[in-house]
Design a protein around this motif. Structure first.
Motif, PDB file in Angstrom:
ATOM      1  N   GLU A 221       7.665   1.502  -2.266  1.00 26.75           N
ATOM      2  CA  GLU A 221       6.644   0.672  -1.635  1.00 26.75           C
ATOM      3  C   GLU A 221       6.212  -0.433  -2.583  1.00 26.75           C
ATOM      4  O   GLU A 221       5.770  -0.169  -3.698  1.00 26.75           O
TER       5      GLU A 221
ATOM      6  N   TYR B  83       8.441  -1.474   6.207  1.00 20.73           N
ATOM      7  CA  TYR B  83       9.039  -2.574   5.454  1.00 20.73           C
ATOM      8  C   TYR B  83      10.264  -3.144   6.153  1.00 20.73           C
ATOM      9  O   TYR B  83      10.935  -4.015   5.589  1.00 20.73           O
TER      10      TYR B  83
ATOM     11  N   LYS C  82       4.450   2.907   5.471  1.00 19.57           N
ATOM     12  CA  LYS C  82       4.416   1.466   5.684  1.00 19.57           C
ATOM     13  C   LYS C  82       5.762   0.995   6.226  1.00 19.57           C
ATOM     14  O   LYS C  82       6.811   1.480   5.833  1.00 19.57           O
TER      15      LYS C  82
END
Length: 844
Positions: A292, A27, A25
């Protein structure tokens, strides 16, 4: 290469990098590099990769405390873009090798070549920065790899498109040189003095287009025909004829210009700016995805509150602000800041300049510099020990290399210079904490020898500490703070010796770990300086004075994290300790004494803007008022951190201020690195997944934060789906992976809290007898008298002499005040169970 094939290669590379980034992911969208660039955060917004040697960033401020990083958000003039910067420090250095694009006649004074810029044209994200130079209408973009920086300049139409290279910029230059290699390449060197007494930086620069003219200025005067020049004020310009876009790529090295060229060619073989930018972003995507997050609060309609500096919820004055997104921005920017330093200092071939100023080769590891250990041992290094174990091992190998070169472990190492900044020997807890948590691929016997050599030298009051069981204030400034931090380091050595099965060393250093008792006045609970056998007088716990480092008695009286249970007992038990700790946060008494700019972020006398306070909110976990840990930790996160440029309570100190937020937002905090226990605080997000290097995941869930923002008290705890009855997690609970879940509510659940098993931090071996005090009594009539008092919680027998001899158990037993005559020397010891304190001495 044809345009088609080049585009194809670029496209495939971009696809590869994008595909790699998509595995995790992204970020980076939550990182705002401008947080901390305002106020007193002292961060910079420029382009850097995790722990990179190069920090390519704009320089807008050349002097003053708030110019330590070279940039301040309130500035509107930029002098150029240099390749090294310090993040969050309280002392200035770096800003080496300044490049500045200009147009027109070349200027060599920074006040002449500088340019205004507008905030609306600034943009920064991990690995990338851009701005517009209003004076020249030049658009500037910056990106970086580990050891090289890349500039992209978009010039207006002009035959006088320049790049000024300033080797004199900012610091005192000891020597420098520059050489024109050809119409595409320049190399040079700068040796400077600032915080680091002798810093060496070599650079090698290549340009995407040939420059049509150049000139070297010595002492700001152009010299005709020079291709190489040396001196203390060397600057140069290169000129392009209507180039449109020019890309400059610059490698640096502490070793040689050849090393800088190797770094540059290995990391930036071409001039594809977007490729370097994408690669930098990919590094940040991978680094930030080690933790995460999801959640952090529902989308809320909020108003701006001047009291807090950022949005607060309101039912009456709504504004569209996603509170959860803001919290994620604060978190991931904090995580980003935690990964800016220490910095790689070894070249691509392993060579680096050592503390002895000789060239060494790191064998199988990266050598690092910028170790702000007084700050970062508290939270940043424990964080990295969790999520970046390989790099932590490299830190330790760097420590041991530094020990080989200078005979002691680093204190505050900067560009292979020991600055001796701050106090303590806090590479020791970094090593011990890592070893206790399974990072052991280094020479532990050598590490123990290095620790002992570092704490047994005669420097900074260590001789007084060993001789007297405390650093005495008679001849040593900052004596209280030094005693406390030396004692903690000694506890760490004791733990290391115990793990290595060294009982003799363990017994010695576990005794020294208790020397904090010799500066704690059991009658009032405060840590006080010892002067001429007595306490420093007059005493005001709010006073900032020479007995403490950047603090006062309030801010140091809870600094015995290795022995909290003993600290509690000496403050009247849990109730008395909790009351004293609560008073720290609630007192309305102002600071007095020396004005100290580092004491910021005050809640009562708790100073979050400076590191000695950072563990204190977690100490309620040792009492029957553990709910106050949740309350105050939540309050600190809520009040002391925002997503604005002034969003840090004080200097970020190479990531420590930010790392505190990361650990606290996860809901775990190690108050004494070297211990296996993490205090449970208040997780801030619905879900936080820590990806461990052993391939396992540790998931932290808050099942209350999505319900209401005011759910700040623990109501229940599960570990791996089973009820959990402790106020701490062991390191193995995390390292083995699993799921940790807390349930929160609006009201403190004291019954639940009291049923939980408290953490322990208690020294029980080789207990010391604290030193007695000798006080000159105020009497109305002669003779003047001296009183000797025990400073122990248990009854001691006190023996004394008045002739200057050393007291023993055969000396006189103290029973009442002693008449004092001129030039008398009183010496006393306290004895319990045939064990003696150190000698307390008073000269009258």
């Amino acid at each position: 290469m044809t345009k088609i094939s080049r585009a194809l290669v670029f496209g495939l590379l971009a696809f590869s990098l994008t595909s790699s980034a998509q595995k995790k992911k992204d970020y980076t969208k939550y990182v705002n590099p401008f947080i901390g660039t305002g106020g007193h955060g002292h961060t910079y917004p420029g382009a850097v990769v995790p722990f990179g040697m190069v920090q390519l960033s704009p320089d807008t401020r050349l002097e003053g405390w708030d110019g330590c990083s070279g940039y301040h958000y309130t500035d509107s003039v930029v002098y150029g873009f240099s390749h090294t910067h310090l993040s969050g420090t309280g002392i200035a250095d770096y800003c080496d090798i300044l490049f500045m694009p200009t147009t027109g006649k070349p200027q060599f004074k920074n006040t002449d070549y500088s340019s205004p810029f507008k905030k609306k044209n600034e943009f920064a994200s991990p690995g990338y920065y851009k701005t517009t130079l209003d004076k020249y209408n030049i658009n500037v973009e910056l990106t970086a790899s580990t050891r090289a920086g890349m500039h992209r300049y978009h010039y207006p139409s002009t035959k006088e498109a320049n790049i000024i290279i300033d080797l004199k910029h900012r610091d005192q230059v000891l020597n420098s040189w520059v050489e024109i290699i050809n119409d595409h390449e320049i190399r040079g060197y700068r040796e400077s003095r600032s915080w680091a007494n002798d810093q060496h930086v070599y650079f090698y620069a290549k340009f995407s287009k040939p420059f049509k003219a150049y000139g070297i200025a010595v002492n700001d005067e152009l010299q005709d025909g020079l291709k190489k020049a040396e001196g203390k004020n060397i600057k140069l310009y290169i000129r392009f004829d209507n180039p449109g876009q020019v890309i400059s790529k610059v490698g640096i090295s502490s070793v040689s210009a050849e090393g800088a060229l190797k770094n540059l060619d290995a990391e930036m073989p071409d001039f594809y700016f977007k490729k370097v930018q994408r690669a930098a972003k990919t590094q940040w995507v991978n680094a930030l995805a080690k933790i995460e997050l999801e959640g952090g609060g529902p989308e809320a309609k909020e108003e701006q509150s001047a009291a807090y500096g950022y949005g607060r919820p309101s039912d009456t004055k709504p504004a569209d602000v996603d509170y959860g997104k803001r919290k994620r921005t604060i978190f991931y920017t904090a995580l980003y800041h935690s990964m800016l330093s220490p910095n790689i200092y070894s070249d691509i071939d392993g060579q680096y300049r050592g503390m002895d100023q000789k060239i060494h080769t790191a064998d199988g590891f990266n050598y690092y510099t910028v170790f702000s250990l007084w700050d970062t041992f508290r939270a940043e290094h424990p964080l990295l020990t969790l999520i970046d174990r390989k790099r932590t091992l490299d830190f330790i190998k760097s420590f041991l290399a530094i020990y080989d070169q200078q005979g002691l472990l680093p204190i505050w190492s900067l560009a292979s210079n020991e600055t001796y900044c701050m106090i303590g020997n806090h590479s020791i807890p970094v090593i011990v904490d890592a070893y206790a948590k399974g990072i052991r691929d280094f020479n532990a016997e050598k590490a123990l020898d290095a620790m002992k050599a570092s704490v047994n030298r005669n420097q900074f009051g260590l001789d007084s500490y060993r001789k007297n069981g405390a650093v005495l204030a008679d001849k040593n400034q900052e004596s209280v703070s030094k005693t406390l931090e030396y004692a903690y380091d000694d506890w760490c050595i004791a733990q290391f010796a115990k793990m290595l099965n060294k009982p003799v060393d363990y017994n010695e250093y576990i005794q020294r770990a208790q020397y904090w008792k010799n500066v704690q006045n059991k009658d009032n609970g405060f840590m006080q300086a010892r002067v001429n056998g007595d306490w420093y007088k007059p005493f005001d716990p709010n006073e900032v004075n020479k007995n403490y480092v950047e603090g006062n008695a309030w801010q140091y009286s809870f600094l015995a994290p290795q022995d909290v249970n003993s600290l509690i007992n000496r403050m009247g038990g849990k109730a008395g300790f909790s009351a004293k700790l609560n008073e720290l946060f609630t007192t309305t008494a102002p600071l007095t004494g020396i004005k100290q700019s580092d004491i910021t972020g005050l809640i009562g006398q708790y100073a979050h803007g400076n590191e000695p306070s950072h563990h204190m909110a977690y100490l309620f976990n040792f009492t029957d008022d553990a709910d106050k840990t949740q309350f105050y930790v939540n309050r600190i996160m809520d009040e002391q951190y925002t997503d604005k440029p002034d969003g840090l309570a004080g200097n970020d100190d190479c990531g420590q201020m930010s790392a505190w937020y990361v650990m606290s937002a996860l809901g775990i905090y190690n108050i004494a690195p070297g211990q296996q226990q993490f205090q449970i605080g208040l997780p801030q997000f619905e879900s936080a997944v820590i990806h461990l290097e052993n391939g396992k995941k540790f998931t932290i869930l808050n099942s209350g934060s999505s319900v209401a923002r005011n759910n700040i008290y623990l109501q229940g705890i599960n570990l791996n789906k089973k009820a959990y009855n402790k106020l701490y997690l062991n390191y193995d609970d995390i390292a083995n992976g699993g799921e940790f879940e807390v349930f929160t509510g609006r009201l403190a659940n004291k019954i639940f809290m009291q049923d939980l098993e408290k953490s322990t931090s208690n020294i029980t071996d080789n207990l010391i007898v604290p030193n007695p005090t000798i006080t000159l009594l105020k009497t109305f009539a002669p003779p003047t008298q001296a009183e000797i008092k025990s400073n122990d919680m248990e009854a001691d027998v006190i023996y004394y002499t008045t002739d200057g001899s050393t007291p023993t158990i055969s000396s006189a037993v103290y029973s009442k005040a002693i008449p004092v005559t001129s030039k008398m020397i009183i010496k006393a010891i306290a004895v319990r169970n045939r064990k003696s304190s150190f000698v307390t001495e008073a000269n009258f």
